[in-house]
Design an enzyme around this catalytic site. Structure first.
Site, PDB file in Angstrom:
ATOM      1  N   THR A  34       0.810  -1.203   0.000  1.00 20.83           N
ATOM      2  CA  THR A  34       0.000   0.000   0.000  1.00 20.83           C
ATOM      3  C   THR A  34       0.847   1.259   0.000  1.00 20.83           C
ATOM      4  O   THR A  34       1.980   1.282   0.473  1.00 20.83           O
ATOM      5  CB  THR A  34      -0.942   0.050   1.223  1.00 20.83           C
ATOM      6  OG1 THR A  34      -0.235   0.554   2.371  1.00 20.83           O
ATOM      7  CG2 THR A  34      -1.525  -1.313   1.536  1.00 20.83           C
ATOM      8  N   ASP A  58      -5.575   5.075   2.086  1.00 17.01           N
ATOM      9  CA  ASP A  58      -5.484   6.127   3.100  1.00 17.01           C
ATOM     10  C   ASP A  58      -5.601   5.433   4.453  1.00 17.01           C
ATOM     11  O   ASP A  58      -6.693   5.035   4.866  1.00 17.01           O
ATOM     12  CB  ASP A  58      -6.612   7.138   2.903  1.00 17.01           C
ATOM     13  CG  ASP A  58      -6.606   8.229   3.961  1.00 17.01           C
ATOM     14  OD1 ASP A  58      -5.669   8.259   4.791  1.00 17.01           O
ATOM     15  OD2 ASP A  58      -7.543   9.050   3.962  1.00 17.01           O
ATOM     16  N   ASN A  85       4.330  -0.668   8.374  1.00 12.34           N
ATOM     17  CA  ASN A  85       5.575   0.040   8.139  1.00 12.34           C
ATOM     18  C   ASN A  85       5.380   1.535   7.918  1.00 12.34           C
ATOM     19  O   ASN A  85       6.297   2.317   8.121  1.00 12.34           O
ATOM     20  CB  ASN A  85       6.269  -0.581   6.915  1.00 12.34           C
ATOM     21  CG  ASN A  85       7.470   0.212   6.465  1.00 12.34           C
ATOM     22  OD1 ASN A  85       8.476   0.278   7.139  1.00 12.34           O
ATOM     23  ND2 ASN A  85       7.363   0.837   5.295  1.00 12.34           N
ATOM     24  N   SER A 136       8.218  -0.167  14.808  1.00 15.42           N
ATOM     25  CA  SER A 136       8.314   0.912  15.774  1.00 15.42           C
ATOM     26  C   SER A 136       9.645   1.636  15.530  1.00 15.42           C
ATOM     27  O   SER A 136       9.967   1.976  14.388  1.00 15.42           O
ATOM     28  CB  SER A 136       8.219   0.339  17.196  1.00 15.42           C
ATOM     29  OG  SER A 136       8.344   1.348  18.158  1.00 15.42           O
ATOM     30  N   TYR A 151       7.051  12.175  18.338  1.00 11.16           N
ATOM     31  CA  TYR A 151       7.354  10.986  17.539  1.00 11.16           C
ATOM     32  C   TYR A 151       7.620   9.791  18.444  1.00 11.16           C
ATOM     33  O   TYR A 151       7.077   8.699  18.222  1.00 11.16           O
ATOM     34  CB  TYR A 151       8.563  11.243  16.637  1.00 11.16           C
ATOM     35  CG  TYR A 151       9.030   9.998  15.908  1.00 11.16           C
ATOM     36  CD1 TYR A 151       8.321   9.513  14.814  1.00 11.16           C
ATOM     37  CD2 TYR A 151      10.158   9.303  16.338  1.00 11.16           C
ATOM     38  CE1 TYR A 151       8.730   8.362  14.157  1.00 11.16           C
ATOM     39  CE2 TYR A 151      10.575   8.152  15.684  1.00 11.16           C
ATOM     40  CZ  TYR A 151       9.860   7.685  14.588  1.00 11.16           C
ATOM     41  OH  TYR A 151      10.271   6.539  13.951  1.00 11.16           O
ATOM     42  N   LYS A 155       5.639   6.018  19.028  1.00 14.40           N
ATOM     43  CA  LYS A 155       6.289   4.709  18.981  1.00 14.40           C
ATOM     44  C   LYS A 155       6.200   3.984  20.322  1.00 14.40           C
ATOM     45  O   LYS A 155       6.087   2.750  20.366  1.00 14.40           O
ATOM     46  CB  LYS A 155       7.742   4.850  18.527  1.00 14.40           C
ATOM     47  CG  LYS A 155       7.877   5.365  17.096  1.00 14.40           C
ATOM     48  CD  LYS A 155       7.114   4.495  16.103  1.00 14.40           C
ATOM     49  CE  LYS A 155       7.341   4.896  14.658  1.00 14.40           C
ATOM     50  NZ  LYS A 155       6.649   4.010  13.695  1.00 14.40           N
ATOM     51  N   THR A 186      17.799   4.919   4.953  1.00  8.57           N
ATOM     52  CA  THR A 186      16.629   5.107   4.096  1.00  8.57           C
ATOM     53  C   THR A 186      16.408   6.608   3.936  1.00  8.57           C
ATOM     54  O   THR A 186      17.252   7.415   4.331  1.00  8.57           O
ATOM     55  CB  THR A 186      15.382   4.462   4.723  1.00  8.57           C
ATOM     56  OG1 THR A 186      15.036   5.174   5.919  1.00  8.57           O
ATOM     57  CG2 THR A 186      15.636   2.990   5.071  1.00  8.57           C
TER      58      THR A 186
END
Length: 279
Positions: A34, A58, A85, A136, A151, A155, A186
């Site tokens: 997705t 969404d 993810n 996480s 943030y 998590k 990444t």
């Protein structure tokens, strides 16, 4: 399906999600992937493999998630592994970030995953098998990063509901693994994945230093290899007794061990006061 597993991956147009597509298709598994943008996902994945199902979803819209789960079942007949993810970073102090900015981070990082889990579980329960991987962060175990309070809170929330979820679903032969990566190379620290506050308060020098470090020094120099990180998660999926907590990266392990050692010392230091409150 034989030995072929069906995976449902969110946030699959970049980073870990895109690497999952590459590795899983190469090993013969099926992947429903997705993204918020179907065209972006198709371009990034660059495949028309028969075992690949790209989906525009969404995640904060439960009906959109439900349609994606149903489409996956319709095409592949089942779902074996869920990988939550999708998510993004938010770098700003508690005072700087507005209520809307903070809530949106929770909407995606926490409630998006809950929407997927809620829609997938009836199928996993019926088939009496499955494995849910919630991506996480070491920031869900260690929170001493200036500017990452909200943030980290998202998590920590993922870690908390995942622990309870693991107990709730174990009678159905469903496993839950909390994946806590450290710094992986990444695009997580790029501007499209790391949001900064609209209202910056100059007094918070430690947070500005943290922002500069993450955006200009750590970005592109992360020690973690995403190819190896995804490979480790796939390996854990094949274990008969997979871990509840999977720390990824030597930096993640080091930070976790430091936190555990600190907690152990603090508990010992204050044990007399802590235990003085019983009847």
């Amino acid at each position: 399906m034989g030995t072929k597993k069906v995976w449902f991956i969110t946030g699959a147009s970049k980073g870990f999600g895109l690497e999952f597509i590459n590795q899983l298709l190469a090993k013969g598994d099926a992947v429903a992937a997705t993204s918020r943008s179907l065209s972006q996902l198709q371009t990034a994945a660059n495949t028309t493999h028969e075992n690949f199902l790209p989906l525009e979803v969404d995640l904060v819209n439960e009906q959109s998630v439900a349609k994606a789960i149903e489409a996956t079942i319709a095409k592949f007949g089942r779902i074996d592994n869920i990988v939550n993810n999708a998510g993004y970073g938010l770098l700003g102090t508690i005072e700087e970030l507005t209520d809307a900015e903070s809530r949106q981070n929770f909407e995606v990082n926490v409630f998006g995953s809950l929407n997927v889990i809620r829609q997938a579980l009836p199928h996993l329960r019926a088939q009496k098998s499955g494995h849910i991987f919630n991506i996480s962060s070491i920031g869900g175990f260690v929170g001493d990063f200036p500017g990452f309070g909200i943030y980290c809170a998202t998590k920590f929330a993922v870690n908390g509901f995942s622990e309870s979820l693991a107990e709730e679903v174990k009678d159905f032969n469903i496993n839950v693994t909390i994946v806590m990566p450290g710094y992986f190379r990444t695009n997580f620290l790029e501007s499209d994945s790391l949001v900064t506050p609209k209202n910056v308060i100059a007094d918070y020098q430690s947070t500005r230093d943290s922002q500069n470090f993450h955006q200009n020094q750590m970005n592109g120099n992360q020690p973690g290899d995403p190819v190896k990180g995804v490979s480790a998660i796939i390996e854990a999926a094949g274990e008969a007794n997979p871990p509840l907590y999977l720390f990824l990266g030597s930096d993640s392990v080091t930070m976790a061990e430091k936190k555990i050692n600190m907690l152990s010392k603090e508990i010992d230091k204050w044990k007399a006061l802590s235990t003085s409150t019983d009847f």
